[in-house]
Design an enzyme around this catalytic site. Structure first.
Site, mmCIF file in Angstrom:
data_model
loop_
_atom_site.group_PDB
_atom_site.id
_atom_site.type_symbol
_atom_site.label_atom_id
_atom_site.label_comp_id
_atom_site.label_asym_id
_atom_site.label_seq_id
_atom_site.Cartn_x
_atom_site.Cartn_y
_atom_site.Cartn_z
ATOM 1 N N GLY A 139 -8.704 -0.286 3.548
ATOM 2 C CA GLY A 139 -8.829 -1.744 3.411
ATOM 3 C C GLY A 139 -10.219 -2.195 3.847
ATOM 4 N N ARG A 162 -7.748 2.979 -1.427
ATOM 5 C CA ARG A 162 -6.863 3.697 -0.497
ATOM 6 C C ARG A 162 -6.456 5.010 -1.150
ATOM 7 N NH1 ARG A 162 -5.478 0.588 3.792
ATOM 8 N NH2 ARG A 162 -5.259 -1.661 3.518
ATOM 9 N N ASP A 171 -7.606 -4.402 12.220
ATOM 10 C CA ASP A 171 -6.426 -4.166 13.065
ATOM 11 C C ASP A 171 -6.784 -3.699 14.477
ATOM 12 O OD1 ASP A 171 -5.092 -4.705 10.695
ATOM 13 O OD2 ASP A 171 -4.720 -2.603 10.229
ATOM 14 N N THR A 203 -11.939 -1.752 10.960
ATOM 15 C CA THR A 203 -10.629 -2.293 10.584
ATOM 16 C C THR A 203 -10.397 -3.605 11.331
ATOM 17 O OG1 THR A 203 -8.216 -2.116 10.796
ATOM 18 C CG2 THR A 203 -9.469 -0.729 12.260
ATOM 19 N N ARG A 228 8.155 -24.345 9.393
ATOM 20 C CA ARG A 228 7.333 -23.964 8.250
ATOM 21 C C ARG A 228 6.588 -22.660 8.525
ATOM 22 N NH1 ARG A 228 6.596 -28.501 4.676
ATOM 23 N NH2 ARG A 228 8.659 -29.437 4.822
ATOM 24 N N GLY A 284 -6.142 5.885 8.352
ATOM 25 C CA GLY A 284 -5.878 6.872 7.296
ATOM 26 C C GLY A 284 -7.152 7.619 6.955
HETATM 27 O O1 F6P Z 1 -5.525 -2.393 7.692
HETATM 28 C C1 F6P Z 1 -5.974 -3.647 7.345
HETATM 29 C C2 F6P Z 1 -4.879 -4.454 6.705
HETATM 30 O O2 F6P Z 1 -5.390 -5.717 6.359
HETATM 31 C C3 F6P Z 1 -3.619 -4.607 7.525
HETATM 32 O O3 F6P Z 1 -3.735 -5.572 8.528
HETATM 33 C C4 F6P Z 1 -2.616 -4.933 6.469
HETATM 34 O O4 F6P Z 1 -1.309 -4.559 6.852
HETATM 35 C C5 F6P Z 1 -3.077 -4.101 5.303
HETATM 36 O O5 F6P Z 1 -4.451 -3.822 5.524
HETATM 37 C C6 F6P Z 1 -2.922 -4.758 3.964
HETATM 38 O O6 F6P Z 1 -3.258 -3.805 2.994
HETATM 39 P P1 F6P Z 1 -3.612 -4.146 1.490
HETATM 40 O O7 F6P Z 1 -4.961 -4.797 1.472
HETATM 41 O O8 F6P Z 1 -3.608 -2.828 0.818
HETATM 42 O O9 F6P Z 1 -2.559 -5.094 1.019
#
Ligand code: F6P
Length: 359
Positions: A10, A74, A138, A136, A277, A115
């Protein structure tokens, strides 16, 4: 010296800043004695030989640019060693090694997250000279305190919570802001605290929906009809946390909710009696220019990667540990997730100021 670079997985803010850091430093160190090649779309380009020579102009004007000039994709680690009919039974790994050797690369710079690092380690085990950089939103990469992309995503998610705060207050509504982060809660934790969320739900601290309801009801009784929940996309109830990976996936598949926030909204609204919401900022959190912190971090890591190449110090990731940029062996990084420690100082502090995790 022939150096190839790729960005994989990502995207996130700071990828171009990091490429620029590596490129500019390499040209400075080696002058005309370095050729830099860009591999398109992550490992896919290395598998299919989509590789182009770059020049210094490619690294100008990209410090603040979001996304990645090299493109990304990916390529799941589990597919790397499977025979591919289109390659007459050769594997993706075989193809990557073949192309690396065909171009006579001296080193491969890999920018990626979890990954990506498993495959980076696999390539290193097969003789590729790898130097990697941690990216990342994350911040879940083992071996580094910080990944670039994270702080920019925290800025965006926090801004979303800030905006939601004003409308939630005006209408006296409960709002659930679903934050990215895959299976970890760093982004939600930081954005939740920075945005002053009342409830923060993260995968590392499975929640009890009754406890969440009680908090919201209590706020209502105290004359605060609005509430903000920052909920990680990977948040789990206590019951779900007991399930294995497959059972959890099966249980979620039976539900009709697009994501966790929608389920929570349906569970909370009738009990709390307040209009509830959902707001899902999604990929917004990965887009746009990197914040200054990420520009700095990515540049520092990029320059450090070039230094490691000069020293022929391969098989490692440039990491930030205790505010120092240091190399960490790839085998220590690969395949491990850096989760939020449930009792870490940040979680304790959030509890001290009255935030609740619903656990
Ligand atoms: O790893 C980064 C991330 O944005 C995560 O936070 C999220 O779960 C995932 O990638 C979303 O992946 P994609 O862009 O393949 O939908």
């Amino acid at each position: 010296m022939k150096v190839a670079m790729l960005t994989s997985g990502g995207d996130c803010q700071g990828l171009n800043s990091a490429l620029r850091g590596v490129g500019k430093s390499l040209y400075k160190i080696f002058g005309k004695d370095v050729d830099i090649y860009g591999i398109r779309d992550g490992y896919r380009g290395l598998i299919y030989g989509d590789i182009r020579k770059m020049d210094p102009s490619n690294f100008s004007g990209i410090l603040t640019l979001g996304g990645t000039i090299l493109g990304t994709s990916r390529q799941p680690f589990k597919t790397m060693c499977l025979p591919m009919p289109e390659f007459s039974g050769k594997t993706k790994l075989d193809m990557m090694l073949e192309n690396y050797r065909k171009y006579k690369f001296d080193c491969l710079v890999i920018l990626g997250g979890n990954g990506t690092h498993k495959t980076a380690n696999l390539l290193a085990q097969h003789g590729v000279n790898v130097v990697s950089l941690p990216k990342t939103i994350d911040n879940d990469l083992w071996g580094t305190d910080m990944t670039f992309g994270f702080q920019s995503a925290v800025d965006i998610a926090t801004h979303v919570i800030d905006c939601i705060h004003t409308t939630a207050t005006s209408h006296g509504r409960v709002f659930i802001v679903e934050v990215m982060g895959h299976k970890v809660g760093w982004l939600t934790l930081y954005a939740g605290i920075s945005g002053g969320a009342d409830v923060i739900l993260i995968p590392e601290l499975p929640y009890d929906v009754d406890k969440v309801c009680k908090v919201l009801k209590k706020r209502k009784m105290q004359g605060k009809p609005f509430s903000i929940l920052a909920v990680a996309e990977g948040a789990l109830s206590k019951e779900e946390a007991k399930l294995g990976k497959k059972a959890l996936a099966a249980a979620r598949a039976q539900e009709s909710y697009p994501s966790i926030a929608y389920r929570l909204a349906e569970e909370l609204e009738p009990y709390v009696g307040t209009e509830t919401r959902v707001c899902v900022p999604g990929h917004f959190q990965r887009g746009g220019p990197p914040c200054p912190y990420d520009r700095m971090l990515a540049t520092m890591l990029g320059a450090a990667a070039a230094r490691l190449i000069r020293e022929k110090h391969f098989g490692c990731m440039c990491a930030m540990i205790d505010n120092q940029i240091v190399p960490v062996p790839l085998e220590e990084v690969a395949g491990k997730l850096k989760k939020v420690p449930p009792n870490c100082e940040t979680v304790q502090m959030a509890r001290e100021i009255g935030m609740t995790f619903g656990d």
